[in-house]
Motif scaffolding. Structure first.
Motif, PDB file in Angstrom:
ATOM      1  N   LYS A  62       0.826  -1.202   0.000  1.00  0.00           N
ATOM      2  CA  LYS A  62       0.000   0.000   0.000  1.00  0.00           C
ATOM      3  C   LYS A  62       0.874   1.272   0.000  1.00  0.00           C
ATOM      4  N   LEU A  63       1.906   1.280   0.856  1.00  0.00           N
ATOM      5  CA  LEU A  63       2.770   2.461   0.950  1.00  0.00           C
ATOM      6  C   LEU A  63       3.599   2.654  -0.308  1.00  0.00           C
ATOM      7  N   ILE A  64       4.084   1.558  -0.886  1.00  0.00           N
ATOM      8  CA  ILE A  64       4.862   1.659  -2.127  1.00  0.00           C
ATOM      9  C   ILE A  64       3.976   2.196  -3.256  1.00  0.00           C
ATOM     10  N   LYS A  65       2.752   1.691  -3.347  1.00  0.00           N
ATOM     11  CA  LYS A  65       1.826   2.150  -4.381  1.00  0.00           C
ATOM     12  C   LYS A  65       1.533   3.639  -4.221  1.00  0.00           C
ATOM     13  N   GLU A  66       1.332   4.086  -2.993  1.00  0.00           N
ATOM     14  CA  GLU A  66       1.009   5.492  -2.744  1.00  0.00           C
ATOM     15  C   GLU A  66       2.202   6.406  -3.031  1.00  0.00           C
ATOM     16  N   SER A  67       3.439   5.865  -2.981  1.00  0.00           N
ATOM     17  CA  SER A  67       4.620   6.713  -3.142  1.00  0.00           C
ATOM     18  C   SER A  67       5.070   6.820  -4.589  1.00  0.00           C
ATOM     19  N   ARG A  68       4.380   6.167  -5.481  1.00  0.00           N
ATOM     20  CA  ARG A  68       4.789   6.206  -6.904  1.00  0.00           C
ATOM     21  C   ARG A  68       4.541   7.580  -7.506  1.00  0.00           C
TER      22      ARG A  68
END
Length: 317
Positions: free
Chosen positions: A311-317
């Motif tokens: 979730k955090l990786i997806k949001e940081s893209r």
């Protein structure tokens, strides 16, 4: 003169930046590693983990920013900063004709240990990295996993207060990974006053070993905190239901109508379900799915840390 920082943290990174032309590998990174913690430095491949650790161990220079170990800025005085620090950052290279015992003696002499200390430390470390059986065999005959254990042993010489590891399980087969994980777990449990930072992209490895996590992506810090807080239980779980064939809308609808189901949707050839409740409710969900007679042959609970990470990786893209 070395620049010092007043902090109780063994490692503090402040505004660190590393650019290669127009490409920014590390982008204004701030990181604090608490004393006596085992910190997992997480992120996808290419996130900037290795670059950060290479700067921290003075293998490469930063474009700007500061990196402190035990209060000393490694970018200004690497010799002082890296005193009492053990590292396994790049692929370990050894003299292939030396044995582990001879290698540790050589390392001990380089760092100024006495003969008595070298002997006692070598005996202790060979046992810690599970290499006593091969202490007098030539390293040139060893597998990569065995060489990696020797590299960790080198890092432990002279009882350092800080250990820096860059993906210690990289390239190892499953057996080698399990052996290294066990050694690191024992190191964490048995060592007092030791601070470890370990980069990895293997979530299971981090959840098994670490008590803190620092997550980066595209060279930027996303989050750093205790693993118990980052993977905090919010009362829901993600379950993957595996069915025979491709799940139909009717199957998904039936699953979605079960007690405590928050959502159900197709996820490739499986059904991705979010449910609420405690472990007893999860068991009941498994039984309820089986009773639907829709060809379900498995229900797997997804790791909370993995869900949060993605979730955090997806949001940081």
């Amino acid at each position: 003169m070395a620049k010092h920082m007043s902090s109780d943290n063994p490692i503090d990174i402040v505004g660190l930046r590393k650019a290669y032309g127009d490409f920014v590998a590390v982008d204004n990174l701030n990181l604090s590693v608490k004393k006596n913690s085992f910190t997992g430095f997480l992120g996808p491949n290419g996130a900037g983990k290795s670059t950060t650790l290479k700067i921290l161990t003075h293998l490469i220079n930063a474009t700007s920013g500061e990196a402190y170990i035990n209060g000393v800025d490694v970018t200004k005085d690497p010799k002082a900063a890296l005193t009492n620090v053990g590292t396994v950052v790049e692929t370990p290279e050894f003299y292939p004709y030396l044995t582990p015992r001879e290698t540790f003696r050589y390392v001990g002499q380089i760092i100024g240990m006495t003969s008595e200390s070298i002997k006692s430390e070598t005996d202790r470390i060979l046992e810690r990295v599970k290499m006593t059986e091969w202490e007098d065999k030539r390293i040139g005959t060893f597998s990569k996993g065995m060489r990696q254990r020797i590299a960790l042993g080198q890092a432990l010489m002279n009882d350092p207060s800080v250990i820096i590891l860059d993906e210690p399980n990289s390239g190892l087969d499953p057996r080698g990974q399990a052996e290294m994980r066990e050694i690191l777990k024992n190191l964490r449990n048995e060592s007092k006053g030791l601070t470890v930072i370990m980069s990895s992209h293997i979530l299971r490895e981090v959840s098994d070993l670490c008590d803190r996590i620092a997550l980066i992506n595209h060279g930027k810090m996303i989050i750093q905190d205790d693993i118990s807080i980052i993977g905090k239980d919010d009362g829901t779980r993600r379950m993957i239901v595996r069915v025979d064939g491709i799940p139909t809308e009717d199957m998904i609808s039936k699953i979605g109508q079960l007690n405590n189901v928050v959502s159900a949707e197709r996820f490739g050839n499986d059904v991705d379900v979010t449910i609420k409740g405690d472990r007893a409710e999860h068991i009941k969900f498994f039984n309820d799915v089986s009773a639907l007679n829709i060809g379900a042959y498995g229900v797997n609970e997804e790791d909370t840390l993995e869900t949060t990470y993605l979730k955090l990786i997806k949001e940081s893209r």
